[in-house]
Write an enzyme that holds these catalytic residues in place. Sequence first.
Site, PDB file in Angstrom:
ATOM      1  CG  ASP A   1      13.333   1.080  12.792  1.00  0.00           C
ATOM      2  OD1 ASP A   1      12.120   1.258  13.014  1.00  0.00           O
ATOM      3  OD2 ASP A   1      13.922   0.029  13.094  1.00  0.00           O
ATOM      4  CB  VAL A   2       8.549   4.001  11.598  1.00  0.00           C
ATOM      5  CG1 VAL A   2       8.432   4.358  10.133  1.00  0.00           C
ATOM      6  CG2 VAL A   2       8.190   2.544  11.862  1.00  0.00           C
TER       7      VAL A   2
ATOM      8  CE  LYS B   1      -2.068  -1.670  10.939  1.00  0.00           C
ATOM      9  NZ  LYS B   1      -1.329  -0.613  10.206  1.00  0.00           N
TER      10      LYS B   1
ATOM     11  CB  ILE C   1      -0.948  -0.033   1.214  1.00  0.00           C
ATOM     12  CG1 ILE C   1      -2.007  -1.133   1.026  1.00  0.00           C
ATOM     13  CG2 ILE C   1      -1.629   1.324   1.395  1.00  0.00           C
ATOM     14  CD1 ILE C   1      -2.892  -1.368   2.243  1.00  0.00           C
TER      15      ILE C   1
ATOM     16  CE1 TYR D   1      -1.637  -5.326  11.006  1.00  0.00           C
ATOM     17  CE2 TYR D   1      -3.965  -5.886  11.165  1.00  0.00           C
ATOM     18  CZ  TYR D   1      -2.921  -5.284  10.493  1.00  0.00           C
ATOM     19  OH  TYR D   1      -3.173  -4.611   9.317  1.00  0.00           O
TER      20      TYR D   1
END
Length: 255
Positions: free
Chosen positions: A67-68, A165, A21, A161
């Site tokens: 790296d985030v 989110k 994405i 996960y």
Amino acid sequence: MMKLFSLEGDVAFVTGAASGIGQRIAIGLAEAGADVALFDLPSSTAINDTLRAIESLGRRSIALGGDVTSGADLERAMARVESDLGPLTCAVNCAGIANANPAEEMPLFQWQKVIDINLTGVFLSCQAEARAMLPRRRGSIVNIASMSGSIVNRGLLQAHYNTSKAGVVHLSKSLAMEWAERGLRVNAISPGYTLTPMNLRPEVAEQRKVFEAETPLQRMATVDEMVGPAIFLLSRAASFVTGVDLLVDGGFECW
């Protein structure tokens, strides 16, 4: 009318830009007229494919490794964006990972890594982007969440996960309210089941059939179908839209 959706003159920053994405949205922003800075792990050599695709459209682009989960990496990236491309005006935070494990068996490191990348990474990205945009009182951020932030997917053992989110959705709303009076809009996109590289692996072929059958539109999304929502939320067409979680799920959550 189409000028409402134009990003001509904008400088965008996209995390997770090497694949899936993130890659498609980065190219889509260039198609809409933006110059685009790309950010992904230094090992993600596919980012060069994204770079070449954008440059072939006649737009400027730079590829940045980092790296985030590192605020320092993101701050350095912001400095490069503004020195090489100009003042940052919009950003899309796509970097994320997914895996599965029964909750009672999940080791702490597995939980922590997903939370660190998917949620803390989005926070740190937004923080760095906002520090660049807030002084100019103009900008827009889109965070890629998931329908898994508001529903629990049948058959998928991914408490970490889903939690990450859900956090991205509420983080986006929280930042939208903090920064609304200072000219910075923040929204989220929550994709449904999407044909990313992770879902195109041969070993999940049977699972894809289930995903398709459970989606009202009877198919999975393509990455192309995430571009329009991102452009809308970043553009002047959404100038009065902030704090929204835009579901792009083929109707999945209606069932």
